[in-house]
Design an enzyme around this catalytic site. Sequence first.
Site, PDB file in Angstrom:
ATOM      1  N   GLN A   1       1.033  -1.195  -0.018  1.00  0.00           N
ATOM      2  CA  GLN A   1       0.014  -0.080   0.031  1.00  0.00           C
ATOM      3  C   GLN A   1       0.638   1.186  -0.062  1.00  0.00           C
ATOM      4  O   GLN A   1       0.230   2.369   0.040  1.00  0.00           O
ATOM      5  CB  GLN A   1      -1.092  -0.098   1.415  1.00  0.00           C
ATOM      6  CG  GLN A   1      -2.027  -0.952   1.298  1.00  0.00           C
ATOM      7  CD  GLN A   1      -2.680  -1.261   2.327  1.00  0.00           C
ATOM      8  OE1 GLN A   1      -2.594  -0.431   3.320  1.00  0.00           O
ATOM      9  NE2 GLN A   1      -3.530  -2.342   2.783  1.00  0.00           N
TER      10      GLN A   1
ATOM     11  N   HIS B   1      -1.449   0.684   5.703  1.00  0.00           N
ATOM     12  CA  HIS B   1      -2.286   1.664   6.493  1.00  0.00           C
ATOM     13  C   HIS B   1      -1.272   2.874   6.656  1.00  0.00           C
ATOM     14  O   HIS B   1      -0.950   3.269   8.010  1.00  0.00           O
ATOM     15  CB  HIS B   1      -2.498   1.062   8.118  1.00  0.00           C
ATOM     16  CG  HIS B   1      -3.341  -0.181   7.929  1.00  0.00           C
ATOM     17  ND1 HIS B   1      -4.136  -0.819   8.753  1.00  0.00           N
ATOM     18  CD2 HIS B   1      -4.019  -0.745   6.686  1.00  0.00           C
ATOM     19  CE1 HIS B   1      -4.624  -1.800   8.557  1.00  0.00           C
ATOM     20  NE2 HIS B   1      -4.670  -1.628   7.078  1.00  0.00           N
TER      21      HIS B   1
ATOM     22  N   GLU C   1     -16.012   3.291   8.385  1.00  0.00           N
ATOM     23  CA  GLU C   1     -16.736   4.459   9.077  1.00  0.00           C
ATOM     24  C   GLU C   1     -16.567   5.825   8.376  1.00  0.00           C
ATOM     25  O   GLU C   1     -15.665   6.038   7.735  1.00  0.00           O
ATOM     26  CB  GLU C   1     -16.042   4.817  10.637  1.00  0.00           C
ATOM     27  CG  GLU C   1     -15.947   3.676  11.482  1.00  0.00           C
ATOM     28  CD  GLU C   1     -15.462   3.884  12.789  1.00  0.00           C
ATOM     29  OE1 GLU C   1     -14.807   4.943  12.996  1.00  0.00           O
ATOM     30  OE2 GLU C   1     -15.573   3.028  13.680  1.00  0.00           O
TER      31      GLU C   1
ATOM     32  N   TYR D   1     -11.467   8.365  18.396  1.00  0.00           N
ATOM     33  CA  TYR D   1     -12.427   7.665  17.467  1.00  0.00           C
ATOM     34  C   TYR D   1     -12.465   6.266  17.834  1.00  0.00           C
ATOM     35  O   TYR D   1     -13.008   5.474  16.976  1.00  0.00           O
ATOM     36  CB  TYR D   1     -12.233   8.145  16.174  1.00  0.00           C
ATOM     37  CG  TYR D   1     -12.712   9.876  16.022  1.00  0.00           C
ATOM     38  CD1 TYR D   1     -13.900   9.831  15.595  1.00  0.00           C
ATOM     39  CD2 TYR D   1     -11.810  10.870  16.293  1.00  0.00           C
ATOM     40  CE1 TYR D   1     -14.370  11.174  15.694  1.00  0.00           C
ATOM     41  CE2 TYR D   1     -12.303  11.969  16.413  1.00  0.00           C
ATOM     42  CZ  TYR D   1     -13.372  12.338  15.969  1.00  0.00           C
ATOM     43  OH  TYR D   1     -13.885  13.716  16.015  1.00  0.00           O
TER      44      TYR D   1
ATOM     45  N   TYR E   1     -10.001  -9.811   9.714  1.00  0.00           N
ATOM     46  CA  TYR E   1     -10.278 -10.350   8.300  1.00  0.00           C
ATOM     47  C   TYR E   1     -10.321 -12.018   8.533  1.00  0.00           C
ATOM     48  O   TYR E   1     -11.073 -12.496   7.660  1.00  0.00           O
ATOM     49  CB  TYR E   1      -9.108 -10.071   7.277  1.00  0.00           C
ATOM     50  CG  TYR E   1      -9.126  -8.772   6.936  1.00  0.00           C
ATOM     51  CD1 TYR E   1      -9.980  -8.380   6.221  1.00  0.00           C
ATOM     52  CD2 TYR E   1      -8.203  -7.785   7.492  1.00  0.00           C
ATOM     53  CE1 TYR E   1     -10.118  -6.889   5.964  1.00  0.00           C
ATOM     54  CE2 TYR E   1      -8.042  -6.389   7.102  1.00  0.00           C
ATOM     55  CZ  TYR E   1      -9.147  -5.921   6.235  1.00  0.00           C
ATOM     56  OH  TYR E   1      -9.286  -4.558   5.836  1.00  0.00           O
TER      57      TYR E   1
END
Length: 476
Positions: free
Chosen positions: A184, A254, A346, A356, A367
């Site tokens: 990523q 991430h 979200e 949060y 997963y």
Amino acid sequence: MKFKMPFLFTILAFNCHTTFAAGNVSEVFKQNCASCHGESLQGGLAKSLVDNQWQYGSSDKDILATIRNGVAEAGMPAWKALLSEEEMRGLVVYIREQAYQAQQQQASPTADNQNNELFKTQGYQLSLDTVMSFDGALWAAAYLPNGDILATEKRGKLWLIQNTDGQYIKTEIKGIPDVWYHSQAGLLDVAVHPNYPRQPWIYISYSEPTSAKGKNSKGGMTAIARGQIMDGKWQQHQQIYSADVKFHTAAGVHFGSRIVLNNGYVFFSIGDRGKMDLAQDLTQPNGKIHRLYYDGRIPQNNPFIKDKQALASIWSYGHRNPQGLALHPVTEAIWETEHGPRGGDEVNLIEKNKNYGWPVITYGINYNGQPITDKTEQEGMEQPKHYWIPSIATGGIEFYRGKTFAKWNNNLLVTGMAKQELRRLVIEEEKVVIDEVLVKNQGRVRDVAVSPSGEILVVINSLDQGAGRLVILKSL
Ligand code: HEC
């Protein structure tokens, strides 16, 4: 003898738990529920759980309550003594996922579109027009005030796409920093200074290679830089955020990385980098929204500025992987979308100093089907304004403003990669009251931008993520 009873009980309870709680949600379902509701949830002795018909309440809470307490008079057993709270929550995610799949098989929103390119929505009929294709996956796009487009290719290319009388020509902007391109990681977001071209700054986020910090190891961390595009080159380069090398990791996941500029401040997100507990740790940049001045200095009224342990750039925390960040055109509030685990993507309204909740509370599970936590809410932690089970894999977001789709002004456009969707959320008084799929099954929708004249630009990657394209939505 007297003491043996409780001991025996413990063993029994423990055994019970391990028998029923194989952990993985699909196993838990098979062992405990399939005999009545069917292996694929289609119904048998008891009703189907994938037809979206609910006799005992349709919200996640209602379904959880039915599983927990049963419906004695109907013959649905109560499971609270046999399954853990985590497992019952996992079953809700599993039922939602299976229901989604069953629905997909029955009908997709494109089923009545022969050529798959026309989309009927509430308000407009849309057609898709590919304006430019790329032979690498894209991550982001942003408009310049003159209608030109900037786009990032994850492998480390920044493109300027100029629009001359409807003809688009692309030029690669050379001289941007090296990026760590892996999983990523790569060149990620691009954003334009609100006072462009008077302040001709372009901001980018990227995975800074650990090697750039003078350490000879594989890995990286989210960094933010700004520069100016002159003569087709990246010039006046300034790195405005770079994490200490001790925060670098070889994990390829991430990075967060969305950037919003407003009112002298740059807000940007960093994901948990695969270490979920760090999202609650204020000494770490992971799982946070950060706030700096446009030039990278730290505002003295940031919430943790007086806390010696905490990082002074932190604005909010408890985030998993915030890959969408957008400024509300009227309220100027910052809205965020966050890529959840399995279930639990979200939409949040970001406020200073707030927590949060990740990973203490979440609507998702791991997963592999294992639970993360049994809690979806807790005192002192913010609830999402909206969430998706199953996950749509949220990417970039943008509020709509303009004339082309005037009925959609101030609606939030949300991208979904795994579910190949562009969605439109109507937000009233901070509540999401409509969630509509606008575009479906055209590829992984990674980002969305609104042109100065009100067109909607969508960044779509192929399913293998080997190629990307920029698509403009037209109203017929
Ligand atoms: C002994 C049979 C039986 C087993 C085992 C069973 N159920 Fe049920 N379940 C029922 C019956 C009967 C109903 C009531 C609806 C109906 O008539 O089909 C029901 C209703 C439900 C409902 C509510 C549906 C609605 O319309 O609101 C949910 C949710 C549900 N079950 C989930 C589960 C889950 C999850 C498991 C496994 C942990 C499970 N059930 C195991 C028989 C069973």
